[in-house]
Design a protein around this motif. Structure first.
Motif, PDB file in Angstrom:
ATOM      1  N   ASP A 175      -7.855  -3.983  14.811  1.00 48.73           N
ATOM      2  CA  ASP A 175      -6.786  -3.180  14.231  1.00 48.73           C
ATOM      3  C   ASP A 175      -6.793  -3.426  12.730  1.00 48.73           C
ATOM      4  N   VAL A 176      -6.724  -2.354  11.969  1.00 48.64           N
ATOM      5  CA  VAL A 176      -6.803  -2.414  10.513  1.00 48.64           C
ATOM      6  C   VAL A 176      -5.569  -1.729   9.942  1.00 48.64           C
ATOM      7  N   PHE A 177      -4.972  -2.371   8.956  1.00 46.54           N
ATOM      8  CA  PHE A 177      -3.807  -1.827   8.272  1.00 46.54           C
ATOM      9  C   PHE A 177      -4.157  -1.721   6.792  1.00 46.54           C
ATOM     10  N   VAL A 178      -4.012  -0.546   6.210  1.00 48.02           N
ATOM     11  CA  VAL A 178      -4.305  -0.325   4.793  1.00 48.02           C
ATOM     12  C   VAL A 178      -3.084   0.294   4.127  1.00 48.02           C
ATOM     13  N   THR A 179      -2.942   0.022   2.841  1.00 45.59           N
ATOM     14  CA  THR A 179      -1.813   0.609   2.114  1.00 45.59           C
ATOM     15  C   THR A 179      -2.181   1.935   1.468  1.00 45.59           C
ATOM     16  N   ASP A 180      -3.469   2.297   1.546  1.00 45.83           N
ATOM     17  CA  ASP A 180      -3.920   3.571   0.974  1.00 45.83           C
ATOM     18  C   ASP A 180      -5.046   4.128   1.833  1.00 45.83           C
ATOM     19  N   MET A 181      -4.747   5.156   2.622  1.00 50.10           N
ATOM     20  CA  MET A 181      -5.765   5.746   3.493  1.00 50.10           C
ATOM     21  C   MET A 181      -6.893   6.370   2.681  1.00 50.10           C
ATOM     22  N   GLY A 182      -6.685   6.560   1.397  1.00 48.11           N
ATOM     23  CA  GLY A 182      -7.746   7.031   0.521  1.00 48.11           C
ATOM     24  C   GLY A 182      -8.906   6.042   0.431  1.00 48.11           C
ATOM     25  N   GLN A 183      -8.679   4.806   0.863  1.00 45.23           N
ATOM     26  CA  GLN A 183      -9.710   3.761   0.861  1.00 45.23           C
ATOM     27  C   GLN A 183     -10.464   3.687   2.196  1.00 45.23           C
ATOM     28  N   PHE A 184     -10.194   4.641   3.091  1.00 46.54           N
ATOM     29  CA  PHE A 184     -10.785   4.629   4.435  1.00 46.54           C
ATOM     30  C   PHE A 184     -12.316   4.563   4.396  1.00 46.54           C
ATOM     31  N   SER A 185     -12.947   5.396   3.585  1.00 42.76           N
ATOM     32  CA  SER A 185     -14.416   5.408   3.545  1.00 42.76           C
ATOM     33  C   SER A 185     -14.964   4.123   2.921  1.00 42.76           C
ATOM     34  N   VAL A 186     -14.267   3.564   1.953  1.00 44.81           N
ATOM     35  CA  VAL A 186     -14.669   2.279   1.368  1.00 44.81           C
ATOM     36  C   VAL A 186     -14.622   1.206   2.451  1.00 44.81           C
ATOM     37  N   ARG A 232     -11.366   0.511  17.698  1.00 49.77           N
ATOM     38  CA  ARG A 232     -10.716   0.244  16.409  1.00 49.77           C
ATOM     39  C   ARG A 232      -9.643   1.264  16.113  1.00 49.77           C
ATOM     40  N   ALA A 233      -8.631   0.803  15.406  1.00 45.77           N
ATOM     41  CA  ALA A 233      -7.600   1.691  14.859  1.00 45.77           C
ATOM     42  C   ALA A 233      -7.421   1.329  13.389  1.00 45.77           C
ATOM     43  N   VAL A 234      -7.211   2.340  12.556  1.00 48.29           N
ATOM     44  CA  VAL A 234      -6.881   2.132  11.148  1.00 48.29           C
ATOM     45  C   VAL A 234      -5.586   2.883  10.889  1.00 48.29           C
ATOM     46  N   VAL A 235      -4.600   2.170  10.369  1.00 46.98           N
ATOM     47  CA  VAL A 235      -3.269   2.741  10.159  1.00 46.98           C
ATOM     48  C   VAL A 235      -2.841   2.482   8.720  1.00 46.98           C
ATOM     49  N   GLU A 236      -2.296   3.501   8.079  1.00 43.37           N
ATOM     50  CA  GLU A 236      -1.733   3.304   6.744  1.00 43.37           C
ATOM     51  C   GLU A 236      -0.312   2.776   6.879  1.00 43.37           C
ATOM     52  N   GLY A 249       1.463  -8.501  -1.039  1.00 44.83           N
ATOM     53  CA  GLY A 249       0.988  -7.335  -1.775  1.00 44.83           C
ATOM     54  C   GLY A 249      -0.461  -6.973  -1.467  1.00 44.83           C
ATOM     55  N   ALA A 250      -0.971  -7.472  -0.345  1.00 44.45           N
ATOM     56  CA  ALA A 250      -2.356  -7.185   0.053  1.00 44.45           C
ATOM     57  C   ALA A 250      -2.535  -5.686   0.276  1.00 44.45           C
ATOM     58  N   LYS A 251      -3.782  -5.232   0.158  1.00 44.12           N
ATOM     59  CA  LYS A 251      -4.113  -3.821   0.347  1.00 44.12           C
ATOM     60  C   LYS A 251      -4.699  -3.539   1.722  1.00 44.12           C
ATOM     61  N   VAL A 252      -5.107  -4.589   2.438  1.00 46.73           N
ATOM     62  CA  VAL A 252      -5.718  -4.423   3.759  1.00 46.73           C
ATOM     63  C   VAL A 252      -5.459  -5.673   4.601  1.00 46.73           C
ATOM     64  N   GLU A 253      -5.278  -5.458   5.890  1.00 39.89           N
ATOM     65  CA  GLU A 253      -5.110  -6.547   6.857  1.00 39.89           C
ATOM     66  C   GLU A 253      -5.902  -6.181   8.109  1.00 39.89           C
ATOM     67  N   VAL A 291      -7.776 -12.962  -3.081  1.00 43.80           N
ATOM     68  CA  VAL A 291      -9.085 -13.141  -3.702  1.00 43.80           C
ATOM     69  C   VAL A 291      -9.228 -12.287  -4.963  1.00 43.80           C
ATOM     70  N   SER A 292      -8.602 -11.111  -4.975  1.00 40.08           N
ATOM     71  CA  SER A 292      -8.686 -10.195  -6.113  1.00 40.08           C
ATOM     72  C   SER A 292      -7.719  -9.048  -5.859  1.00 40.08           C
ATOM     73  N   GLU A 293      -7.543  -8.184  -6.825  1.00 35.92           N
ATOM     74  CA  GLU A 293      -6.733  -6.980  -6.648  1.00 35.92           C
ATOM     75  C   GLU A 293      -7.572  -5.817  -6.133  1.00 35.92           C
ATOM     76  N   ASP A 294      -8.896  -5.956  -6.163  1.00 36.64           N
ATOM     77  CA  ASP A 294      -9.823  -4.901  -5.764  1.00 36.64           C
ATOM     78  C   ASP A 294      -9.817  -4.712  -4.247  1.00 36.64           C
ATOM     79  N   PHE A 295      -9.705  -3.470  -3.792  1.00 37.28           N
ATOM     80  CA  PHE A 295      -9.652  -3.183  -2.360  1.00 37.28           C
ATOM     81  C   PHE A 295     -10.894  -3.704  -1.636  1.00 37.28           C
ATOM     82  N   ALA A 296     -12.081  -3.427  -2.169  1.00 38.66           N
ATOM     83  CA  ALA A 296     -13.326  -3.847  -1.511  1.00 38.66           C
ATOM     84  C   ALA A 296     -13.401  -5.363  -1.386  1.00 38.66           C
ATOM     85  N   ASP A 297     -13.040  -6.083  -2.444  1.00 43.17           N
ATOM     86  CA  ASP A 297     -13.029  -7.551  -2.383  1.00 43.17           C
ATOM     87  C   ASP A 297     -12.060  -8.033  -1.316  1.00 43.17           C
TER      88      ASP A 297
END
Length: 128
Positions: free
Chosen positions: A77-88, A104-108, A115-119, A44-50
């Motif tokens: 279950d959440v997978f992110v490529t940057d844990m710095g985006q956790f609060s977002v 819930r679990a969030v894992v970097e 190339g997604a930033k979140v799943e 949808v976009s390169e933006d993490f929030a989007d």
């Protein structure tokens, strides 16, 4: 108990040998959703929030196709490529799960498909 494949055009088609969701008895297992636009193989976009919103929308649309809602979700279950985006992610997640708080679990992770930033993926239960 038999398994029922859940498929909807309101979420992106599987990009591999798996189903969008599987219903087994009262349980629903939703496969990992990234921010692909339904009917497309593009993010949808390169933006993490989007991307976070689109991934959660895709998950929600699969739940709906199976006759479930967000209040039926037992675990996410959440997978992110940057844990710095956790609060977002938490801020966006609360838009979807404001009253109901599933486990819930969030894992970097190092990388995600396309190339997604979140799943996100979830397990839901409903007595029918």
């Amino acid at each position: 108990m038999s398994c029922e494949v859940i498929q909807t055009d309101q979420a992106p088609a599987a990009i591999g040998p798996y189903s969008q969701g599987i219903k087994a008895g009262g349980w629903l297992f939703v496969s990992g959703q990234i921010a692909l636009k339904p009917g497309s193989v593009e993010l949808v976009s390169e933006d993490f929030a989007d991307q976070a919103r689109q991934a959660l929308n895709n998950m929600q649309n699969i739940l709906k196709a199976a006759g479930y809602g967000l209040s039926d979700v037992a675990a996410v279950d959440v997978f992110v490529t940057d844990m710095g985006q956790f609060s977002v992610f938490n801020t966006i997640y609360e838009e979807y799960f404001s009253n109901h708080k599933p486990a819930r679990a969030v894992v970097e992770v190092r990388g995600l498909p396309k190339g997604a930033k979140v799943e996100v993926k979830c397990t839901a239960f409903r007595s029918f």
